[in-house]
Design a protein around this motif. Structure first.
Motif, PDB file in Angstrom:
ATOM      1  N   LEU A  50      19.441  53.256  18.767  1.00 35.88           N
ATOM      2  CA  LEU A  50      20.688  53.220  18.022  1.00 35.88           C
ATOM      3  C   LEU A  50      21.312  54.602  17.947  1.00 35.88           C
ATOM      4  N   GLN A  99      31.396  59.380  14.483  1.00 36.35           N
ATOM      5  CA  GLN A  99      32.458  59.153  13.526  1.00 36.35           C
ATOM      6  C   GLN A  99      33.802  59.029  14.247  1.00 36.35           C
ATOM      7  N   ASN A 112      30.675  65.809  22.210  1.00 36.63           N
ATOM      8  CA  ASN A 112      30.275  64.414  21.994  1.00 36.63           C
ATOM      9  C   ASN A 112      29.870  63.762  23.308  1.00 36.63           C
ATOM     10  N   PHE A 159      27.496  52.369  17.531  1.00 41.81           N
ATOM     11  CA  PHE A 159      28.518  51.962  16.562  1.00 41.81           C
ATOM     12  C   PHE A 159      29.477  53.093  16.226  1.00 41.81           C
ATOM     13  N   HIS A 218      30.903  56.582   7.371  1.00 38.98           N
ATOM     14  CA  HIS A 218      30.658  58.029   7.324  1.00 38.98           C
ATOM     15  C   HIS A 218      31.965  58.822   7.359  1.00 38.98           C
ATOM     16  N   GLN A 278      23.102  57.313   6.873  1.00 36.40           N
ATOM     17  CA  GLN A 278      22.708  57.431   8.282  1.00 36.40           C
ATOM     18  C   GLN A 278      21.284  56.927   8.500  1.00 36.40           C
ATOM     19  N   VAL A 335      16.635  57.594  18.879  1.00 39.31           N
ATOM     20  CA  VAL A 335      17.959  57.900  18.356  1.00 39.31           C
ATOM     21  C   VAL A 335      18.536  59.092  19.133  1.00 39.31           C
ATOM     22  N   GLY A 358      22.859  64.844  19.361  1.00 42.38           N
ATOM     23  CA  GLY A 358      22.855  66.287  19.601  1.00 42.38           C
ATOM     24  C   GLY A 358      21.974  66.979  18.569  1.00 42.38           C
ATOM     25  N   ASP A 401      22.573  69.001  16.286  1.00 47.33           N
ATOM     26  CA  ASP A 401      23.084  69.080  14.909  1.00 47.33           C
ATOM     27  C   ASP A 401      22.655  67.891  14.041  1.00 47.33           C
ATOM     28  N   GLN A 402      22.203  66.811  14.668  1.00 49.15           N
ATOM     29  CA  GLN A 402      21.802  65.628  13.893  1.00 49.15           C
ATOM     30  C   GLN A 402      20.289  65.531  13.695  1.00 49.15           C
ATOM     31  N   SER A 458      21.381  69.590  26.971  1.00 52.24           N
ATOM     32  CA  SER A 458      22.699  69.111  26.556  1.00 52.24           C
ATOM     33  C   SER A 458      22.834  69.024  25.035  1.00 52.24           C
ATOM     34  N   ALA A 459      21.843  69.546  24.325  1.00 52.43           N
ATOM     35  CA  ALA A 459      21.776  69.333  22.882  1.00 52.43           C
ATOM     36  C   ALA A 459      22.910  70.004  22.125  1.00 52.43           C
TER      37      ALA A 459
HETATM   38  P1  TYM Z   1      29.380  63.085  15.131  1.00 52.62           P
HETATM   39  O1  TYM Z   1      30.468  62.059  15.090  1.00 52.62           O
HETATM   40  O2  TYM Z   1      29.634  64.389  14.464  1.00 52.62           O
HETATM   41  O3  TYM Z   1      28.976  63.399  16.621  1.00 52.62           O
HETATM   42  C1  TYM Z   1      28.649  62.362  17.549  1.00 52.62           C
HETATM   43  C2  TYM Z   1      27.542  62.814  18.491  1.00 52.62           C
HETATM   44  O4  TYM Z   1      27.955  63.970  19.232  1.00 52.62           O
HETATM   45  C3  TYM Z   1      26.975  64.992  19.109  1.00 52.62           C
HETATM   46  N1  TYM Z   1      27.656  66.307  19.132  1.00 52.62           N
HETATM   47  C4  TYM Z   1      27.322  67.309  19.949  1.00 52.62           C
HETATM   48  N2  TYM Z   1      26.368  67.419  20.893  1.00 52.62           N
HETATM   49  C5  TYM Z   1      26.296  68.582  21.575  1.00 52.62           C
HETATM   50  N3  TYM Z   1      27.126  69.642  21.337  1.00 52.62           N
HETATM   51  C6  TYM Z   1      28.104  69.572  20.404  1.00 52.62           C
HETATM   52  N4  TYM Z   1      28.917  70.599  20.203  1.00 52.62           N
HETATM   53  C7  TYM Z   1      28.223  68.362  19.644  1.00 52.62           C
HETATM   54  N5  TYM Z   1      29.057  67.953  18.666  1.00 52.62           N
HETATM   55  C8  TYM Z   1      28.689  66.689  18.360  1.00 52.62           C
HETATM   56  C9  TYM Z   1      26.314  64.732  17.761  1.00 52.62           C
HETATM   57  O5  TYM Z   1      25.035  65.323  17.693  1.00 52.62           O
HETATM   58  C10 TYM Z   1      26.242  63.221  17.749  1.00 52.62           C
HETATM   59  O6  TYM Z   1      25.144  62.769  18.482  1.00 52.62           O
HETATM   60  N6  TYM Z   1      26.197  61.650  11.594  1.00 52.62           N
HETATM   61  C11 TYM Z   1      26.608  61.357  12.952  1.00 52.62           C
HETATM   62  C12 TYM Z   1      27.046  59.921  13.148  1.00 52.62           C
HETATM   63  C13 TYM Z   1      26.014  58.941  12.758  1.00 52.62           C
HETATM   64  C14 TYM Z   1      24.822  58.626  13.449  1.00 52.62           C
HETATM   65  C15 TYM Z   1      24.184  57.607  12.696  1.00 52.62           C
HETATM   66  C16 TYM Z   1      24.232  59.117  14.601  1.00 52.62           C
HETATM   67  C17 TYM Z   1      26.071  58.141  11.676  1.00 52.62           C
HETATM   68  N7  TYM Z   1      24.968  57.344  11.622  1.00 52.62           N
HETATM   69  C18 TYM Z   1      22.953  57.059  13.091  1.00 52.62           C
HETATM   70  C19 TYM Z   1      23.004  58.559  15.004  1.00 52.62           C
HETATM   71  C20 TYM Z   1      22.388  57.553  14.234  1.00 52.62           C
HETATM   72  C21 TYM Z   1      27.792  62.253  13.284  1.00 52.62           C
HETATM   73  O7  TYM Z   1      28.516  62.664  12.426  1.00 52.62           O
HETATM   74  O8  TYM Z   1      28.018  62.463  14.591  1.00 52.62           O
END
Ligand code: TYM
Length: 332
Positions: free
Chosen positions: A5, A9, A19, A39, A44, A132, A144, A147, A149-150, A183-184
Motif C-alpha cells: 500500500l 496527497q 514524487n 490511494f 491527509h 497514515q 510500503v 521516499g 521522508d516517510q 531514489s529515496a
Molecule cells: P507525499 O504526498 O508528501 O509524497 C508522496 C510520495 O512521494 C515521496 N516524495 C519524495 N521522494 C523522493 N524525493 C523527494 N523529494 C520526495 N518528495 C516526496 C514521498 O516519500 C511519498 O512516498 N504521508 C504521505 C502520504 C500517505 C501515505 C500513507 C504514504 C498517507 N498515508 C500510507 C504511504 C502509506 C505523504 O504526505 O506523501
C-alpha cells in the motif's frame, strides 16, 4: 502475492519529480509482483487549509497522473481515501493507543508546524501520522514503498501494529518501509540541501510533471551546482551536481558511475542539456496522457468508484476485527 500500500496527497496542481522518482516509479514496477493498493490521501491533505474546489480538481488530477505514470487500475486498486470510511474510523482507535510524546516526536509535524506557526497548526496535522498508520494497517500491507521522508511514519506504524497485537491479540500485519536507496530523496534544484517539495520557497527548484516541458528545461539548465566545474559524484562537497547525476541515472536506467564516466571532462552545461532531454522524455508522455484522461472526468470517477468498492471490502473486514478486539458491542 504480498500486499502493498502507498499513497500521495492530492494537495498540488501537479505531482513533482520527487514524487515520481521516490514513489511512482517503484509503484509501477511493484504492482507486477504485489497485490497493490494505491490511494489519494485527501483526508491527509485537509490537515493544512485547502480550497475545496481545487482539492476536488486535484484529486482527479492526481488519479490521472497515477494512471498516466503506469498504475493500472485493473491490476492495482487505485482509490480515494475519503471514499473508504474505515480510514477515519481506524485512525480514532489508533489515536487511543498512541502516546502524546510519541506523536510529538514526528519530525514532519515539527517541520510543518513551524512553517505554519505552532499555534495555528491543526490537531489534524498532529495526528496525521496516526491516520497514515491506519491507512497501512487496514490493508494488512507488508510493503510500503515511500521516499525517505516517510520512513518515520512507517516506523510508527510498525510500533502501533505491534502494540495493538500484543494488547488485543494478533490483528495487524507489521509492515516494513520499502525504500530504494538511490531514489529515496530527490533534492531541490535551487537548494540541494532540502528535498524537492511542493512547499519549496522558489518554484525554480521543482520539476512539475504537468509543467510545460520548456519550463522544465530552463529549470534544469539553471540548477545550482558549484564553481569547481569537475563532473564527479560527491554528495557532501557537490550536492547540486550529485542530485543531477542521481536523477539522470534513475531516469536513464543506468548507474551513476556510467553517467559520470560519460560526462567527465565535459562541462556541467553538456550534462544538464542531456539531462533536460531525458527529463522531458520522461515527463512529456505522462503530461500528455494526464491531460487526455482529464478530458473525461466521468470515466475517471467511474474508475475510482469501482476501485473504492474493492478497497472498502478489505478495509471494512479489518475494521470489524479491530472493533471486536477492543470490545465494542456488535450492532446486531
Ligand atoms: P507525499 O504526498 O508528501 O509524497 C508522496 C510520495 O512521494 C515521496 N516524495 C519524495 N521522494 C523522493 N524525493 C523527494 N523529494 C520526495 N518528495 C516526496 C514521498 O516519500 C511519498 O512516498 N504521508 C504521505 C502520504 C500517505 C501515505 C500513507 C504514504 C498517507 N498515508 C500510507 C504511504 C502509506 C505523504 O504526505 O506523501
Amino acid at each position: 502475492k504480498p500486499r502493498l500500500l502507498s499513497g500521495m496527497q492530492p494537495s498540488a496542481d501537479s505531482l513533482h519529480l520527487g514524487n515520481y522518482i521516490g514513489a511512482l516509479l517503484s509503484w509501477k514496477a511493484l504492482q507486477e509482483t504485489h497485490d497493490a493498493f494505491f490511494f489519494l490521501a485527501d483526508l491527509h491533505a485537509i490537515t493544512v487549509p485547502q480550497d475545496p474546489a481545487r482539492l476536488r480538481e486535484n484529486s482527479r488530477r492526481t488519479a490521472a497522473q497515477y494512471i498516466a505514470a503506469g498504475i493500472d487500475p485493473e491490476r492495482s486498486t487505485l482509490f480515494v481515501q475519503s471514499h473508504v470510511p474505515a480510514h477515519a474510523e481506524l485512525a480514532w482507535v489508533l489515536n487511543t493507543i498512541t502516546g502524546f510524546g510519541e506523536a510529538a516526536r514526528m519530525t514532519q509535524f515539527k517541520d510543518k508546524a513551524v512553517k505554519q506557526g505552532q499555534d495555528s497548526a491543526s490537531v489534524g496535522l498532529f495526528t496525521y501520522p496516526i491516520l497514515q498508520a491506519g491507512d497501512i494497517l487496514l490493508y494488512q500491507a507488508v510493503d510500503v514503498p515511500v521516499g525517505e521522508d516517510q520512513r518515520q511514519h512507517v516506523e510508527l506504524t510498525r510500533d502501533l501494529a505491534s502494540r495493538f497485537n500484543s494488547r488485543f491479540g494478533e490483528t495487524f500485519t507489521v509492515p516494513k518501509p520499502y525504500i530504494l536507496k538511490e531514489s529515496a530523496k530527490v533534492y531541490d534544484l535551487q537548494n540541494p540541501s532540502s528535498k524537492m517539495s511542493k512547499s519549496a520557497e522558489s518554484a525554480a527548484g521543482l520539476i512539475w510533471l504537468l509543467d510545460d516541458p520548456k519550463v522544465s528545461v530552463k529549470k534544469i539548465m539553471r540548477a545550482v551546482t558549484d564553481a569547481d566545474g569537475e563532473v564527479r559524484y560527491d554528495q557532501a562537497e557537490k550536492p547540486g551536481l550529485a542530485n543531477l547525476l542521481t536523477i539522470f541515472a534513475i531516469l536513464d536506467h543506468r548507474s551513476i558511475d556510467s553517467v559520470v564516466e560519460e560526462f567527465a571532462g565535459g562541462g556541467y552545461g553538456t550534462l544538464k542539456k542531456a539531462l533536460a532531454e531525458i527529463v522531458v522524455g520522461t515527463v512529456e508522455p505522462i503530461r500528455a496522457r494526464t491531460l487526455e484522461l482529464m478530458d473525461d472526468p466521468a470515466e475517471l470517477d467511474r474508475i475510482l468508484a469501482a476501485n473504492a468498492d474493492r478497497a472498502d471490502e478489505v478495509a471494512s473486514a479489518t475494521l470489524a476485527t479491530v472493533y471486536d478486539r477492543v470490545g465494542f458491542l456488535p450492532r446486531r
